[in-house]
Design a protein around this motif. Structure first.
Motif, PDB file in Angstrom:
ATOM      1  N   LYS A 105       0.848  -1.210   0.055  1.00 22.47           N
ATOM      2  CA  LYS A 105      -0.045  -0.040  -0.145  1.00 22.47           C
ATOM      3  C   LYS A 105       0.980   1.131   0.072  1.00 22.47           C
ATOM      4  N   ARG A 138      -0.871   8.231   8.088  1.00 17.02           N
ATOM      5  CA  ARG A 138      -1.980   7.213   8.373  1.00 17.02           C
ATOM      6  C   ARG A 138      -1.188   5.657   8.093  1.00 17.02           C
ATOM      7  N   ASP A 139      -0.492   5.418   7.124  1.00 15.33           N
ATOM      8  CA  ASP A 139       0.385   4.214   7.361  1.00 15.33           C
ATOM      9  C   ASP A 139       1.207   4.247   8.213  1.00 15.33           C
ATOM     10  N   GLU A 140       1.755   5.215   8.482  1.00 15.87           N
ATOM     11  CA  GLU A 140       2.902   5.143   9.785  1.00 15.87           C
ATOM     12  C   GLU A 140       2.087   4.934  10.976  1.00 15.87           C
ATOM     13  N   GLU A 141       1.133   5.534  11.295  1.00 20.26           N
ATOM     14  CA  GLU A 141       0.101   5.067  12.675  1.00 20.26           C
ATOM     15  C   GLU A 141      -0.200   3.724  12.407  1.00 20.26           C
ATOM     16  N   GLU A 142      -0.714   2.980  11.185  1.00 20.58           N
ATOM     17  CA  GLU A 142      -0.849   1.665  11.235  1.00 20.58           C
ATOM     18  C   GLU A 142       0.174   0.787  11.466  1.00 20.58           C
ATOM     19  N   ALA A 143       1.379   1.005  10.962  1.00 20.30           N
ATOM     20  CA  ALA A 143       2.353   0.525  11.295  1.00 20.30           C
ATOM     21  C   ALA A 143       3.004   0.553  12.678  1.00 20.30           C
ATOM     22  N   ARG A 144       2.707   1.569  13.332  1.00 15.88           N
ATOM     23  CA  ARG A 144       2.927   1.548  14.727  1.00 15.88           C
ATOM     24  C   ARG A 144       2.193   0.757  15.720  1.00 15.88           C
ATOM     25  N   VAL A 145       0.902   0.661  15.082  1.00 20.40           N
ATOM     26  CA  VAL A 145       0.066  -0.289  16.091  1.00 20.40           C
ATOM     27  C   VAL A 145       0.413  -1.552  15.780  1.00 20.40           C
ATOM     28  N   ILE A 146       0.766  -2.004  14.394  1.00 24.48           N
ATOM     29  CA  ILE A 146       1.159  -3.378  14.312  1.00 24.48           C
ATOM     30  C   ILE A 146       2.361  -3.874  15.101  1.00 24.48           C
TER      31      ILE A 146
END
Length: 170
Positions: A105, A138-146
């Protein structure tokens, strides 16, 4: 000899678990570096009115690692004048993709940005840069959660998988 083999199996699976955890750590870092690079590119293009090739080489000198390599490759392809900015961007992404810890993505976001790079006036280019930065944020935030969710699990599973294999073999 059996103990040596068991130790080797445990070490290998543990290293693999730590490798996977490291990939999870690198992804938010690489996305953050990309966002920072795009902010610098915006400043160079919009405010400094720097040509794209020179702006890219300036950014590559400010960074290190695979993101710097991406912008350096992009700059070299632009200065060779063998391709348009879009084709140079795509080629630079393909050249450096394996060293970046990103998902498909993020690649799509970067390729969409590349489709418009160098084809618009400064104001539209600035809007496109902001949009790309928003997507990457947005992708960075998702990556941090993962990362927070799975990093420790990968490390633990590496050790436990090795122990499980050793127990099955004995």
């Amino acid at each position: 000899m059996r103990w040596l083999g068991a130790l080797l199996i445990i070490c290998c699976t543990t290293l693999y678990g730590f490798y996977q955890a490291r990939l999870l750590q690198e992804r938010p870092q690489h996305i953050r570096q990309l966002r920072s690079a795009l902010q610098s590119l915006e400043a160079e293009i919009v405010y400094g009115q720097t040509p794209l090739a020179k702006a890219s080489i300036n950014i590559s000198k400010q960074l290190n690692g695979p993101v710097a390599a991406l912008f350096k490759s992009f700059s070299l392809k632009l200065t060779e004048r063998k391709a348009t900015a879009n084709k140079a961007w795509e080629a630079a992404i393909e050249d450096t993709w394996k060293s970046l810890s990103l998902k498909e993505k993020e690649k799509e976001v970067l390729l969409q940005f590349g489709a418009t790079i160098g084809t618009m006036d400064r104001n539209h280019q600035q809007k496109q840069l902001k949009l790309t930065q928003t997507h990457l944020e947005r992708d960075e935030e998702e990556a941090r959660v993962i990362q927070a969710r799975y990093e420790k699990m990968y490390k633990t599973l590496g050790v436990l998988a090795g122990l499980f294999i050793v127990i099955l073999m004995m």
